[in-house]
Scaffold this active site. Structure first.
Site, PDB file in Angstrom:
ATOM      1  CE  LYS A  47       2.216 -36.943  24.347  1.00  0.00           C
ATOM      2  NZ  LYS A  47       2.978 -36.329  23.240  1.00  0.00           N
ATOM      3  NE  ARG A 145       5.522 -37.156  15.601  1.00  0.00           N
ATOM      4  CZ  ARG A 145       5.506 -37.296  16.902  1.00  0.00           C
ATOM      5  NH1 ARG A 145       5.713 -38.491  17.456  1.00  0.00           N
ATOM      6  NH2 ARG A 145       5.280 -36.270  17.690  1.00  0.00           N
ATOM      7  CE1 TYR A 267      -2.111 -70.861  29.156  1.00  0.00           C
ATOM      8  CE2 TYR A 267      -1.568 -68.650  29.898  1.00  0.00           C
ATOM      9  CZ  TYR A 267      -2.508 -69.634  29.649  1.00  0.00           C
ATOM     10  OH  TYR A 267      -3.827 -69.388  29.881  1.00  0.00           O
ATOM     11  CG  MET A 315      -5.267 -61.406  29.875  1.00  0.00           C
ATOM     12  SD  MET A 315      -6.894 -61.895  29.265  1.00  0.00           S
ATOM     13  CE  MET A 315      -6.486 -62.542  27.658  1.00  0.00           C
TER      14      MET A 315
END
Ligand SMILES: *Cc1c(COP(=O)(O)O)cnc(C)c1O
Length: 389
Positions: A47, A145, A267, A315
């Site tokens: 998966k 779940r 930043y 990013m």
């Protein structure tokens, strides 16, 4: 064959996946299952694109190694995997959604049936297509779940006719805390699962994920179901990792600069130099799965030197402090090791306050992917899987 083809030459960052290591990890887990002398099979969980490593490469490689059963989470993952694995059973863990029955039949995928409603729909599908279909039943033994709850499971035990027209390929359940051998929930789930398996004789059963395999033979039943450990994630947190490492991630230096003391980098000015500093900027960022939380908390490796990550992760960019590294080793284009011998996905996960599963499945789509197979690697860069049916 020399390594650098167009994709790696152009790439800002390169992810190398060792298929032979994945195959060796799979063999090791299978043999752990067979150690007690029982004919146990070992599946592979592919998966999330084989935990970020590339299901279209890992699937066929493991099939060549002898793996015969595969798990994915989504129907769409199953359809993609079917293109490269035409023969093998592929089980879809997330179950059978409405109006997808024909897709399962068309691509010969087996839904993991998570409640009676899905079982009824699948039985009706077998009738409609007038052929016996494989079914997997997922029993909830404590995860709460997905899966048949205790009452629904009892209905199934009492009314075997509900499986008419279906071939029961597997009974499975999933462990809540298999990575904690001391957790009593393991034995409780084992006991609940055992009772159910005994009440449904004749069908193979599967309980153990990667860590579950290491809980011992009681947990093995007929089929092991590892994901994480195949990809080198440590199934034994806090102990030595018995698995071979699988991934290496390297990013290029794009630019270096000297800054004075008391200057900020990145930043928000979130990092400030205490001394004159040389800063290198490298080509990966949070868009590639290098989490923002890693600010001032981790390091990378540059030509044998351990180098601190400084400033906010952007990013597409990360800044590192290379003041202590000789300048000739910090040239533009040099590769910095992000994951590899000096730092595993488990280590990086610790720095990022998460687990290696999240680190691996977040591995970026922008990396050039290089697959090697064996100690004398003939590297093949990834080409996307054939999309023609
Ligand atoms: C993901 C998953 C696995 C594999 O678990 P690992 O801890 O990665 O080995 C096995 N079974 C089910 C039902 C899963 O969802």
């Amino acid at each position: 064959m020399s390594g650098e083809d167009d994709a790696t030459r152009r790439a800002g960052a390169i992810l190398t996946v060792d298929l032979a290591a994945i195959a060796a990890n799979w063999r090791g887990l299978r043999d752990a299952g067979r150690a007690a002398g029982r004919q146990i099979d070992c599946a592979a969980v592919l998966k999330a694109d084989a935990y970020g490593t590339g299901a279209h490469r890992v699937g066929p490689r493991l099939a060549a190694e002898g793996c015969r059963q595969f798990f994915v989470a989504h129907l769409e993952e199953g359809i993609a995997l079917r293109r490269v694995l035409p023969q093998h059973p592929i089980y879809v863990l997330n179950g059978l959604l409405a109006n997808t029955e024909a897709d399962f039949v068309e691509h010969q995928l087996t839904p993991v049936l998570n409640h009676l409603g899905q079982l009824n729909a699948w039985r009706a599908t077998a009738q409609r297509f007038n052929r016996p279909l494989d079914a997997v039943i997922h029993i909830d033994t404590g995860m709460h779940r997905l899966g048949f709850g205790a009452e629904e499971a009892q209905v199934l035990v009492n009314e075997r006719g509900r499986l008419r027209g279906l071939r029961l390929a597997l009974l499975l359940s999933h462990l809540v805390a298999s990575e904690e051998p001391g957790n009593t929930i393991n034995a409780e789930q084992l006991s609940r699962f055992r009772s159910f398996v005994r009440a449904m004789p004749g069908a193979p059963a599967s309980l153990a994920n990667s860590s579950g395999i290491f809980l011992g033979p009681d947990y093995h039943f007929d089929l092991l179901r590892p994901g994480a450990a195949l990809y080198g994630i440590n199934p034994l947190p806090g102990r030595d990792n018995p698995m071979l490492p699988v991934v290496t991630l390297k990013a290029r230096i794009l630019q270096t600069r000297k800054i004075d003391a008391f200057q900020t980098v990145g930043y928000g000015g979130a990092w400030r130099s205490a001394r004159p500093t040389r800063v290198a900027t490298i080509a990966l960022g949070y868009a590639d799965g290098y989490f923002r939380v890693l600010i001032n908390r981790t390091h990378v490796m540059l030509a044998g030197h351990r180098v601190t990550v400084i400033g906010r992760v952007s990013m597409d960019l990360v800044t590192i402090d290379v003041t202590e590294v000789p300048e000739h080793l910090c040239e533009v284009g040099s590769l910095v090791e992000i994951l590899g011998p000096h730092m595993s996905a488990d280590d990086l996960a610790e720095h990022a306050r998460t687990n290696a599963y999240e680190v691996m499945t977040a591995l970026g789509r922008r990396y050039a992917r290089v697959y090697v197979d064996g100690p004398d690697p003939e590297a093949t860069t990834d080409s996307p899987p054939e999309t023609t049916a």
